[in-house]
Motif scaffolding. Sequence first.
Motif, PDB file in Angstrom:
ATOM      1  N   SER A  21       0.808  -1.220   0.000  1.00 25.12           N
ATOM      2  CA  SER A  21       0.000   0.000   0.000  1.00 25.12           C
ATOM      3  C   SER A  21       0.841   1.270   0.000  1.00 25.12           C
ATOM      4  O   SER A  21       0.324   2.347  -0.267  1.00 25.12           O
ATOM      5  N   GLY A  22       2.118   1.146   0.320  1.00 25.95           N
ATOM      6  CA  GLY A  22       2.993   2.312   0.361  1.00 25.95           C
ATOM      7  C   GLY A  22       3.092   2.957   1.723  1.00 25.95           C
ATOM      8  O   GLY A  22       3.772   3.958   1.893  1.00 25.95           O
ATOM      9  N   MET A  23       2.432   2.382   2.734  1.00 23.54           N
ATOM     10  CA  MET A  23       2.468   2.991   4.061  1.00 23.54           C
ATOM     11  C   MET A  23       3.812   2.801   4.760  1.00 23.54           C
ATOM     12  O   MET A  23       4.059   3.406   5.795  1.00 23.54           O
ATOM     13  N   ALA A  24       4.709   1.992   4.198  1.00 15.55           N
ATOM     14  CA  ALA A  24       6.061   1.862   4.741  1.00 15.55           C
ATOM     15  C   ALA A  24       6.998   2.876   4.094  1.00 15.55           C
ATOM     16  O   ALA A  24       8.160   2.965   4.474  1.00 15.55           O
ATOM     17  N   ASN A  25       6.499   3.633   3.132  1.00 11.16           N
ATOM     18  CA  ASN A  25       7.294   4.643   2.436  1.00 11.16           C
ATOM     19  C   ASN A  25       6.993   6.007   3.049  1.00 11.16           C
ATOM     20  O   ASN A  25       5.914   6.562   2.837  1.00 11.16           O
ATOM     21  N   PRO A  26       7.936   6.576   3.813  1.00  8.87           N
ATOM     22  CA  PRO A  26       7.662   7.849   4.483  1.00  8.87           C
ATOM     23  C   PRO A  26       7.291   8.983   3.517  1.00  8.87           C
ATOM     24  O   PRO A  26       6.451   9.814   3.844  1.00  8.87           O
ATOM     25  N   ALA A  27       7.874   9.002   2.325  1.00 10.73           N
ATOM     26  CA  ALA A  27       7.562  10.077   1.367  1.00 10.73           C
ATOM     27  C   ALA A  27       6.096  10.016   0.949  1.00 10.73           C
ATOM     28  O   ALA A  27       5.426  11.047   0.841  1.00 10.73           O
ATOM     29  N   LYS A  28       5.580   8.832   0.725  1.00 13.93           N
ATOM     30  CA  LYS A  28       4.171   8.674   0.323  1.00 13.93           C
ATOM     31  C   LYS A  28       3.250   9.123   1.460  1.00 13.93           C
ATOM     32  O   LYS A  28       2.261   9.802   1.243  1.00 13.93           O
ATOM     33  N   VAL A  29       3.615   8.749   2.674  1.00 19.21           N
ATOM     34  CA  VAL A  29       2.806   9.126   3.837  1.00 19.21           C
ATOM     35  C   VAL A  29       2.849  10.642   4.039  1.00 19.21           C
ATOM     36  O   VAL A  29       1.815  11.273   4.263  1.00 19.21           O
ATOM     37  N   LEU A  30       4.042  11.235   3.938  1.00 19.32           N
ATOM     38  CA  LEU A  30       4.156  12.685   4.123  1.00 19.32           C
ATOM     39  C   LEU A  30       3.386  13.439   3.034  1.00 19.32           C
ATOM     40  O   LEU A  30       2.795  14.484   3.302  1.00 19.32           O
ATOM     41  N   ASN A  31       3.376  12.905   1.814  1.00 20.74           N
ATOM     42  CA  ASN A  31       2.591  13.540   0.746  1.00 20.74           C
ATOM     43  C   ASN A  31       1.094  13.471   1.035  1.00 20.74           C
ATOM     44  O   ASN A  31       0.342  14.345   0.616  1.00 20.74           O
ATOM     45  N   PHE A  32       0.658  12.447   1.746  1.00 20.43           N
ATOM     46  CA  PHE A  32      -0.750  12.352   2.133  1.00 20.43           C
ATOM     47  C   PHE A  32      -1.134  13.515   3.048  1.00 20.43           C
ATOM     48  O   PHE A  32      -2.239  14.037   2.983  1.00 20.43           O
ATOM     49  N   PHE A  33      -0.196  13.932   3.907  1.00 20.06           N
ATOM     50  CA  PHE A  33      -0.463  15.014   4.854  1.00 20.06           C
ATOM     51  C   PHE A  33      -0.215  16.404   4.264  1.00 20.06           C
ATOM     52  O   PHE A  33      -0.523  17.403   4.903  1.00 20.06           O
ATOM     53  N   ASP A  34       0.350  16.487   3.075  1.00 21.35           N
ATOM     54  CA  ASP A  34       0.706  17.776   2.468  1.00 21.35           C
ATOM     55  C   ASP A  34      -0.443  18.299   1.602  1.00 21.35           C
ATOM     56  O   ASP A  34      -0.399  18.255   0.380  1.00 21.35           O
ATOM     57  N   PHE A  35      -1.472  18.847   2.256  1.00 15.53           N
ATOM     58  CA  PHE A  35      -2.662  19.314   1.549  1.00 15.53           C
ATOM     59  C   PHE A  35      -2.363  20.497   0.629  1.00 15.53           C
ATOM     60  O   PHE A  35      -3.012  20.665  -0.395  1.00 15.53           O
ATOM     61  N   ALA A  36      -1.399  21.325   0.996  1.00 10.04           N
ATOM     62  CA  ALA A  36      -1.121  22.534   0.224  1.00 10.04           C
ATOM     63  C   ALA A  36      -0.079  22.319  -0.869  1.00 10.04           C
ATOM     64  O   ALA A  36       0.165  23.213  -1.659  1.00 10.04           O
ATOM     65  N   GLY A  37       0.506  21.133  -0.923  1.00  8.94           N
ATOM     66  CA  GLY A  37       1.571  20.892  -1.899  1.00  8.94           C
ATOM     67  C   GLY A  37       1.297  19.681  -2.764  1.00  8.94           C
ATOM     68  O   GLY A  37       0.393  19.684  -3.595  1.00  8.94           O
ATOM     69  N   THR A  38       2.045  18.630  -2.515  1.00 12.04           N
ATOM     70  CA  THR A  38       1.976  17.418  -3.352  1.00 12.04           C
ATOM     71  C   THR A  38       1.044  16.375  -2.741  1.00 12.04           C
ATOM     72  O   THR A  38       1.427  15.217  -2.583  1.00 12.04           O
ATOM     73  N   TRP A  39      -0.168  16.791  -2.417  1.00 12.57           N
ATOM     74  CA  TRP A  39      -1.100  15.905  -1.722  1.00 12.57           C
ATOM     75  C   TRP A  39      -1.367  14.641  -2.538  1.00 12.57           C
ATOM     76  O   TRP A  39      -1.646  14.689  -3.732  1.00 12.57           O
ATOM     77  N   ASP A  40      -1.260  13.486  -1.868  1.00 15.20           N
ATOM     78  CA  ASP A  40      -1.521  12.187  -2.482  1.00 15.20           C
ATOM     79  C   ASP A  40      -2.654  11.522  -1.698  1.00 15.20           C
ATOM     80  O   ASP A  40      -2.427  10.994  -0.612  1.00 15.20           O
ATOM     81  N   PRO A  41      -3.874  11.524  -2.226  1.00 15.92           N
ATOM     82  CA  PRO A  41      -5.018  10.999  -1.485  1.00 15.92           C
ATOM     83  C   PRO A  41      -5.115   9.470  -1.466  1.00 15.92           C
ATOM     84  O   PRO A  41      -6.027   8.917  -0.854  1.00 15.92           O
ATOM     85  N   SER A  42      -4.185   8.769  -2.087  1.00 12.74           N
ATOM     86  CA  SER A  42      -4.313   7.313  -2.215  1.00 12.74           C
ATOM     87  C   SER A  42      -4.331   6.590  -0.867  1.00 12.74           C
ATOM     88  O   SER A  42      -4.958   5.541  -0.745  1.00 12.74           O
ATOM     89  N   LEU A  43      -3.666   7.149   0.147  1.00 14.06           N
ATOM     90  CA  LEU A  43      -3.666   6.469   1.440  1.00 14.06           C
ATOM     91  C   LEU A  43      -5.028   6.549   2.130  1.00 14.06           C
ATOM     92  O   LEU A  43      -5.325   5.734   2.996  1.00 14.06           O
ATOM     93  N   ALA A  44      -5.853   7.499   1.750  1.00 10.19           N
ATOM     94  CA  ALA A  44      -7.212   7.544   2.293  1.00 10.19           C
ATOM     95  C   ALA A  44      -7.974   6.292   1.874  1.00 10.19           C
ATOM     96  O   ALA A  44      -8.749   5.731   2.664  1.00 10.19           O
ATOM     97  N   LEU A  45      -7.753   5.833   0.652  1.00 12.90           N
ATOM     98  CA  LEU A  45      -8.371   4.594   0.186  1.00 12.90           C
ATOM     99  C   LEU A  45      -7.851   3.397   0.985  1.00 12.90           C
ATOM    100  O   LEU A  45      -8.622   2.522   1.385  1.00 12.90           O
ATOM    101  N   VAL A  46      -6.556   3.389   1.255  1.00 12.71           N
ATOM    102  CA  VAL A  46      -5.961   2.309   2.051  1.00 12.71           C
ATOM    103  C   VAL A  46      -6.583   2.287   3.446  1.00 12.71           C
ATOM    104  O   VAL A  46      -7.005   1.242   3.949  1.00 12.71           O
ATOM    105  N   MET A  47      -6.652   3.461   4.084  1.00  7.77           N
ATOM    106  CA  MET A  47      -7.199   3.533   5.442  1.00  7.77           C
ATOM    107  C   MET A  47      -8.688   3.204   5.464  1.00  7.77           C
ATOM    108  O   MET A  47      -9.164   2.500   6.364  1.00  7.77           O
ATOM    109  N   GLY A  48      -9.429   3.700   4.487  1.00 11.41           N
ATOM    110  CA  GLY A  48     -10.856   3.396   4.406  1.00 11.41           C
ATOM    111  C   GLY A  48     -11.111   1.919   4.194  1.00 11.41           C
ATOM    112  O   GLY A  48     -12.009   1.331   4.803  1.00 11.41           O
ATOM    113  N   SER A  49     -10.311   1.301   3.334  1.00 15.78           N
ATOM    114  CA  SER A  49     -10.444  -0.144   3.095  1.00 15.78           C
ATOM    115  C   SER A  49     -10.135  -0.929   4.360  1.00 15.78           C
ATOM    116  O   SER A  49     -10.829  -1.894   4.692  1.00 15.78           O
TER     117      SER A  49
END
Length: 147
Positions: A21-49
């Motif tokens: 899912s990419g949750m072991a990749n800190p860059a992917k996780v940090l991008n999930f939290f970066d709403f004003a920059g390089t936001w990556d919403p894919s982890l929301a799908l992981v968490m919702g699932s």
Amino acid sequence: MQKVIFAALIGLIFGAGIAVSGMANPAKVLNFFDFAGTWDPSLALVMGSALAVTAIGYFFVLRRPAPIFGKAFHLPTSREIDLPLVAGSAIFGIGWGITGFCPGGSIPALGLGEPDAFIFVAAMIAGIMLARNARQFLNSRTPQTAR
């Protein structure tokens, strides 16, 4: 022995899910939290699932009288929202947002050879030990009430 085999199998499935899912990749996780920059919403799908699978699992598992490898379920009994719960949640979220690792994702990251994961896990263990010692110290200084 059967209990250990199933625990290892469940751990491997969990670790594989975290890695895929990419949750072991800190860059992917940090991008999930970066709403004003390089936001990556894919982890929301992981968490919702994960939430959906857990809810379905609890629905069926808690209908059983006891776990397969235990005598009773060990579920929280308190529904109180107190300072330790709120403070712990805040520290967890801040740590996750700063490092990109959560405890669940850091362990599989060790297996992937992530150098930062080793530093995070060591700091996490030190924090757990510090918190445990602080709690014991505070409890020893609190006067016991008469019974």
